[in-house]
Enzyme design. Sequence first.
Site, PDB file in Angstrom:
ATOM      1  N   CYS A  78       0.821  -1.215   0.000  1.00  0.00           N
ATOM      2  CA  CYS A  78       0.000   0.000   0.000  1.00  0.00           C
ATOM      3  C   CYS A  78       0.863   1.277   0.000  1.00  0.00           C
ATOM      4  CB  CYS A  78      -0.948  -0.051   1.186  1.00  0.00           C
ATOM      5  SG  CYS A  78      -2.448   0.850   0.873  1.00  0.00           S
ATOM      6  N   HIS A 169      -3.538  -5.329   1.785  1.00  0.00           N
ATOM      7  CA  HIS A 169      -2.851  -5.550   3.066  1.00  0.00           C
ATOM      8  C   HIS A 169      -2.916  -7.008   3.510  1.00  0.00           C
ATOM      9  CE1 HIS A 169      -2.321  -1.304   4.388  1.00  0.00           C
ATOM     10  NE2 HIS A 169      -3.328  -1.105   3.564  1.00  0.00           N
ATOM     11  N   GLU A 171      -1.229  -8.451   5.650  1.00  0.00           N
ATOM     12  CA  GLU A 171      -0.906  -8.585   7.090  1.00  0.00           C
ATOM     13  C   GLU A 171      -2.159  -8.510   7.952  1.00  0.00           C
ATOM     14  OE1 GLU A 171      -0.511  -6.015   5.237  1.00  0.00           O
ATOM     15  OE2 GLU A 171      -0.862  -4.147   6.326  1.00  0.00           O
TER      16      GLU A 171
END
Length: 189
Positions: A78, A169, A171
């Site tokens: 990002c 994302h 994560e």
Amino acid sequence: MRIGVLGLQGDFREHLAVLRSLGVDARDVRTRAQLDEIEGLIIPGGESTTMAYLLEKMGMLSVLRERGEQGFPIYGTCAGMILLARELNDAYPEHRLALMDIAVKRNAYGRQLDSFEADIHIKDIGKFHAIFIRAPKIVRVGPGVEILAEHDGAPVLVRQKNLLASSFHPELTGDSRVHEYFLKMVTKG
Ligand code: GLN
């Protein structure tokens, strides 16, 4: 294996948690000297203008650019992807790593629709649930860039040799397969 996550700003803790769950010696990197202690670096999501400013201020920007050019593995998610992009159709941030031959448009998925989730298909990984938060859109990729996943006709995960970038994302989903892909890039090149 020792992997760094740029810890100047943004959601670096989430990346550290994923890496540690995979048994990796993961540490947040905030100084130029710490760059010498790691085998690969993740640049997290956050605010690209702030992160770029801090990177420059800490004297890390040019060192990291040089390393990236020499084959050091870097994965930008990002805001991290914005810092990696060579071309940006937005005036800021003016300081960037500019290592990847991609053009990126910031916050391009619309201001009303700040965040969304979508199932994407990643080459060599398969179906993946992707979370996009005020995501930058890749609007051009150069010939040396491999598209690993697309959403709605736009690339969302791309690789250029030692460099990996995603507009989403990984994560945040509790699915570590994109991180594992990056770790393979670090060990096998
Ligand atoms: N919109 C942010 C930027 O331009 C990126 C958003 C994110 O990292 N989730 O820096």
